[in-house]
Write a protein that holds these residues in place. Sequence first.
Motif, PDB file in Angstrom:
ATOM      1  N   ASN A   1       0.837  -1.193   0.000  1.00 20.33           N
ATOM      2  CA  ASN A   1       0.000   0.000   0.000  1.00 20.33           C
ATOM      3  C   ASN A   1       0.871   1.241   0.000  1.00 20.33           C
ATOM      4  O   ASN A   1       1.234   1.785   1.021  1.00 20.33           O
ATOM      5  N   MET A   2       1.217   1.643  -1.215  1.00 25.28           N
ATOM      6  CA  MET A   2       2.121   2.783  -1.370  1.00 25.28           C
ATOM      7  C   MET A   2       1.506   3.765  -2.347  1.00 25.28           C
ATOM      8  O   MET A   2       0.786   3.385  -3.270  1.00 25.28           O
ATOM      9  N   SER A   3       1.838   5.029  -2.135  1.00 27.22           N
ATOM     10  CA  SER A   3       1.399   6.046  -3.088  1.00 27.22           C
ATOM     11  C   SER A   3       2.283   5.991  -4.330  1.00 27.22           C
ATOM     12  O   SER A   3       3.284   5.267  -4.386  1.00 27.22           O
ATOM     13  N   PHE A   4       1.917   6.795  -5.290  1.00 28.38           N
ATOM     14  CA  PHE A   4       2.670   6.784  -6.556  1.00 28.38           C
ATOM     15  C   PHE A   4       4.113   7.257  -6.351  1.00 28.38           C
ATOM     16  O   PHE A   4       5.057   6.630  -6.830  1.00 28.38           O
ATOM     17  N   LEU A   5       4.206   8.362  -5.602  1.00 27.51           N
ATOM     18  CA  LEU A   5       5.554   8.905  -5.372  1.00 27.51           C
ATOM     19  C   LEU A   5       6.424   7.936  -4.592  1.00 27.51           C
ATOM     20  O   LEU A   5       7.614   7.785  -4.859  1.00 27.51           O
ATOM     21  N   GLU A   6       5.819   7.303  -3.611  1.00 27.23           N
ATOM     22  CA  GLU A   6       6.562   6.331  -2.814  1.00 27.23           C
ATOM     23  C   GLU A   6       7.052   5.182  -3.690  1.00 27.23           C
ATOM     24  O   GLU A   6       8.188   4.740  -3.579  1.00 27.23           O
ATOM     25  N   ARG A   7       6.139   4.768  -4.552  1.00 29.38           N
ATOM     26  CA  ARG A   7       6.531   3.667  -5.437  1.00 29.38           C
ATOM     27  C   ARG A   7       7.695   4.071  -6.345  1.00 29.38           C
ATOM     28  O   ARG A   7       8.666   3.361  -6.515  1.00 29.38           O
ATOM     29  N   LYS A   8       7.521   5.270  -6.892  1.00 30.01           N
ATOM     30  CA  LYS A   8       8.577   5.764  -7.775  1.00 30.01           C
ATOM     31  C   LYS A   8       9.920   5.860  -7.042  1.00 30.01           C
ATOM     32  O   LYS A   8      10.965   5.444  -7.552  1.00 30.01           O
ATOM     33  N   LYS A   9       9.833   6.381  -5.843  1.00 28.49           N
ATOM     34  CA  LYS A   9      11.045   6.534  -5.044  1.00 28.49           C
ATOM     35  C   LYS A   9      11.682   5.185  -4.758  1.00 28.49           C
ATOM     36  O   LYS A   9      12.905   5.009  -4.875  1.00 28.49           O
ATOM     37  N   ALA A  10      10.836   4.282  -4.412  1.00 33.75           N
ATOM     38  CA  ALA A  10      11.345   2.954  -4.076  1.00 33.75           C
ATOM     39  C   ALA A  10      11.987   2.308  -5.289  1.00 33.75           C
ATOM     40  O   ALA A  10      13.067   1.702  -5.187  1.00 33.75           O
ATOM     41  N   ILE A  11      11.325   2.481  -6.428  1.00 35.14           N
ATOM     42  CA  ILE A  11      11.884   1.871  -7.643  1.00 35.14           C
ATOM     43  C   ILE A  11      13.233   2.482  -7.976  1.00 35.14           C
ATOM     44  O   ILE A  11      14.205   1.778  -8.266  1.00 35.14           O
ATOM     45  N   LYS A  12      13.262   3.792  -7.889  1.00 36.63           N
ATOM     46  CA  LYS A  12      14.512   4.461  -8.256  1.00 36.63           C
ATOM     47  C   LYS A  12      15.634   4.112  -7.281  1.00 36.63           C
ATOM     48  O   LYS A  12      16.763   3.830  -7.683  1.00 36.63           O
ATOM     49  N   LEU A  13      15.263   4.133  -6.020  1.00 41.89           N
ATOM     50  CA  LEU A  13      16.283   3.832  -5.020  1.00 41.89           C
ATOM     51  C   LEU A  13      16.813   2.424  -5.181  1.00 41.89           C
ATOM     52  O   LEU A  13      18.042   2.189  -5.141  1.00 41.89           O
ATOM     53  N   SER A  14      15.896   1.523  -5.384  1.00 40.25           N
ATOM     54  CA  SER A  14      16.364   0.142  -5.525  1.00 40.25           C
ATOM     55  C   SER A  14      17.196  -0.023  -6.789  1.00 40.25           C
ATOM     56  O   SER A  14      18.203  -0.751  -6.789  1.00 40.25           O
ATOM     57  N   ALA A  15      16.791   0.669  -7.829  1.00 38.22           N
ATOM     58  CA  ALA A  15      17.569   0.570  -9.071  1.00 38.22           C
ATOM     59  C   ALA A  15      18.959   1.152  -8.876  1.00 38.22           C
ATOM     60  O   ALA A  15      19.965   0.550  -9.285  1.00 38.22           O
ATOM     61  N   ASP A  16      19.003   2.301  -8.224  1.00 35.66           N
ATOM     62  CA  ASP A  16      20.315   2.932  -7.990  1.00 35.66           C
ATOM     63  C   ASP A  16      21.199   2.037  -7.142  1.00 35.66           C
ATOM     64  O   ASP A  16      22.390   1.849  -7.428  1.00 35.66           O
ATOM     65  N   LEU A  17      20.583   1.515  -6.107  1.00 35.33           N
ATOM     66  CA  LEU A  17      21.381   0.681  -5.204  1.00 35.33           C
ATOM     67  C   LEU A  17      21.856  -0.578  -5.905  1.00 35.33           C
ATOM     68  O   LEU A  17      23.009  -1.007  -5.707  1.00 35.33           O
ATOM     69  N   ALA A  18      20.969  -1.115  -6.726  1.00 35.03           N
ATOM     70  CA  ALA A  18      21.367  -2.329  -7.441  1.00 35.03           C
ATOM     71  C   ALA A  18      22.519  -2.026  -8.384  1.00 35.03           C
ATOM     72  O   ALA A  18      23.519  -2.765  -8.461  1.00 35.03           O
ATOM     73  N   MET A  19      22.383  -0.880  -9.057  1.00 36.00           N
ATOM     74  CA  MET A  19      23.452  -0.480  -9.974  1.00 36.00           C
ATOM     75  C   MET A  19      24.762  -0.265  -9.229  1.00 36.00           C
ATOM     76  O   MET A  19      25.828  -0.692  -9.676  1.00 36.00           O
ATOM     77  N   ALA A  20      24.635   0.404  -8.085  1.00 38.09           N
ATOM     78  CA  ALA A  20      25.841   0.687  -7.313  1.00 38.09           C
ATOM     79  C   ALA A  20      26.449  -0.595  -6.784  1.00 38.09           C
ATOM     80  O   ALA A  20      27.682  -0.745  -6.766  1.00 38.09           O
ATOM     81  N   SER A  21      25.588  -1.512  -6.367  1.00 38.31           N
ATOM     82  CA  SER A  21      26.123  -2.720  -5.762  1.00 38.31           C
ATOM     83  C   SER A  21      26.796  -3.610  -6.795  1.00 38.31           C
ATOM     84  O   SER A  21      27.700  -4.375  -6.451  1.00 38.31           O
ATOM     85  N   THR A  22      26.367  -3.470  -8.055  1.00 44.41           N
ATOM     86  CA  THR A  22      27.083  -4.259  -9.062  1.00 44.41           C
ATOM     87  C   THR A  22      28.479  -3.718  -9.295  1.00 44.41           C
ATOM     88  O   THR A  22      29.364  -4.441  -9.721  1.00 44.41           O
ATOM     89  N   ARG A  23      28.672  -2.453  -9.003  1.00 41.00           N
ATOM     90  CA  ARG A  23      29.978  -1.847  -9.258  1.00 41.00           C
ATOM     91  C   ARG A  23      30.715  -1.503  -7.967  1.00 41.00           C
ATOM     92  O   ARG A  23      31.681  -0.767  -8.019  1.00 41.00           O
ATOM     93  N   THR A  24      30.256  -1.999  -6.873  1.00 38.49           N
ATOM     94  CA  THR A  24      30.755  -1.505  -5.593  1.00 38.49           C
ATOM     95  C   THR A  24      32.271  -1.513  -5.425  1.00 38.49           C
ATOM     96  O   THR A  24      32.833  -0.489  -5.093  1.00 38.49           O
ATOM     97  N   PRO A  25      32.913  -2.638  -5.617  1.00 33.72           N
ATOM     98  CA  PRO A  25      34.330  -2.623  -5.268  1.00 33.72           C
ATOM     99  C   PRO A  25      35.171  -1.732  -6.159  1.00 33.72           C
ATOM    100  O   PRO A  25      36.257  -1.315  -5.782  1.00 33.72           O
TER     101      PRO A  25
END
Lengths: 438, 199
Positions: free
Chosen positions: B38-62
Amino acid sequence: MLRCLNSSENLPESCSAMTLLERQRDRMKWQLSQFHHHHPNQCFFSGSGFEGGFSSLQVPNPGGMMMVTNNGGGGSGLGEAAANAGSVKPDPGLENGWSELGKVDLPGVGFVSSGFNASSAISRTSSCPPSVAAAAAAAEGTPTEKMRSTSGRESFKKRKSEKAQIPKAVVAENEKNKKSKTSGEEFGESKVTTTDNNHNNNDKNRETSVESSKENSKASEVQNQKPDYIHVRARRGQATDSHSLAERARREKISERMKYLQSLVPGCNKITGKAGMLDEIINYVQSLQQQVEFLSMKLAAVNPTIDFNIDDLFTKEVFPACAPTSFPAIDMTLTPNPAAYLQQFDPTHVASCSGLDMGIINPPDLGLRRTISAPLALPHETFLDSSCFNQIMPFSTVEGDIQNLYNVTFDQARSTTSSFPSQPFTGLIEASNLKMDM
Amino acid sequence: MCDNSLNRMRNTSSVMKREFLRKWMKGLGKCRMMKNNNMSFLERKKAIKLSADLAMASTRTPATRWSRAVIAQAASSQDDGYNKILINHIVGSSPKGKIFSTTSPSSSGLCRSRRILKRRHMVRRVVKKIVSPMVMAKRLVKKRTRILKSLLPGGESMEDDVVLIEEALDYIQSLKAQVEVMRCLAAASHPNTNSYKFI
């Protein structure tokens, strides 16, 4: 260095011209050598040392006592000696000879720096009195005197020719003496066994030793100058200290990365200049970030619940589709610039060097043949041709043809070697030389 | 070092994408589990972006600084608990101290770049001196370098130009991969919705 060698080569000639007085001069030289053995560190070419030596040497020489003391008196002593001779010995032939000798030798005394010549002149004049005392009234004295005077004239001519060369040599050798004390020591040691030839030998030895020492110093300099960054090559006119080398390496690195970025960022291929490229990169990064933003919004809008239950399906279905179009294969076409430049540069350079050498060494026939075959030759050999042309210039009959040939080759060089800019310039210089010679 | 990194960057684009998608999905699943759908649109967007960023960062972390900066940024944002859980979930076995110690400004890059651009125009208007083209070009390059620094996550700490450009390279590549994957996902989810609509 060439001038020094020339002077050292001229010296034996002057010595061989005066073979008449060898014995007396040998004696004098032996005494001189003894004197120099006592004072090995004294500068050889300073005439004052020699004159002082003469003044000290006069005592065991009873025949020419007065003369030689006059000689020892100073630079103008020779003229006085001549005058004394004229007054003491009123022989007309002798007087002529003495006056000639005085005339001849006075200018010779003028340059005191050429110690060897001055010493030879002094020995000649000082060697006169014994002969005069032995045969004062005899008529035999006059031919010897004349011979002496002629020899003196010859030597004076030679001295005149040497006049320009010797001071430079002296200056150079003074520098060398400053540079290398060891050569001076060698000089002093070898002075012990001096004869006439040993003077020349000494000169040569010293020069060779100085040359070798110079070469050694050059080699050591080269070894010292070996830079820390060997992989960075300093081209012509670039600084070679470590800071600028490091800076250059850094810049090269940056430009490398920039090229890679260029290949990565679309539409960045035609932009030259760092600022424009950075602009493009900034725009691209911004657009990508905005795209990410937009796509995340889109995904959020599309999916009311964040359940992408397509994990396995996705990796199987979508990725084969998007993998080929995803990233174009990026080719790093970084040209190794310095190496390429060198490869481009070296053949011409070598050709020019060899051409110059051959132009100097070869007889003109060979040069002619080469010039005839020149238009067929490679454009890199234009240097060679031009040098040969310079050499062939005295042949007036071939001149027109040579001019034509030269023009042809020059045009060829100009048209073909546009990549190497300095070549046309040298060609121009050569052409101007040709015209000057004509 | 540079050749190795460049080769690695070149070769691992598809591998990187797959890894990124896997991590992103994992992060999204975690988000869904945490927020209970149960999330609003903005929350969903934020979550998607954050998770995408984190995933991207974690693939390149070291490898890179920007990824560390992204993770640190996410960790230092307001809703700490949620983000940190997400980070732990996505990044997994990453040395926390190292990552969280790198402090970076949390403001977004776009605003800053616009501000700098404005300031640049003002400066140009005020300073009407005649400068040599060399100096001018250097000034332009400096300005653009500053803007690029502000655009890159954690670019403020990159003093060296070489490092900056390398990071920009890596960041651009990873952003590209991210955009591709997200576009694919959007394109994959759109037909479904459309087909649902049409049916």
